[in-house]
Design an enzyme around this catalytic site. Sequence first.
Site: not given
Length: 131
Positions: A28-29, A88, A93, A95
Amino acid sequence: MTIFSKIAAGEIPCYKVAEDDNFFAFLDINPLTEGHTLVIPRKTENDYLFSLDNQIYTDLLLFAKRVAAALEKSIECKRIGMMVLGMEVAHTHIHLVPLQSERDMNLSKPRPKFTEEEMKNIAEKICKNFL
């Protein structure tokens, strides 16, 4: 095509940590902690985990389990937390967040910043431990 599909296809750069024909994992950026990783299915852009076909759902979780094991070997932590929000980016996805405490999952806390070199090194460590 979602931004995550473009990342998995190599059209957008990322810090890849694991992949196979069906799933893709990358850092994750905007991480909650060092090693915060996103795990996605490649072949579906369905935006809701519980709408996935049963086989894809099961296989995604098994792939995420393998990524979590690599994270545990790579990042000093007490355990790996898992969270599914999907608000978002309209692409399912998961995490995976290395945790020292439950507070590490707080989305409103200040996020750590890592340099590009640090992100590359973190991704490489995880990738080496992915089996």
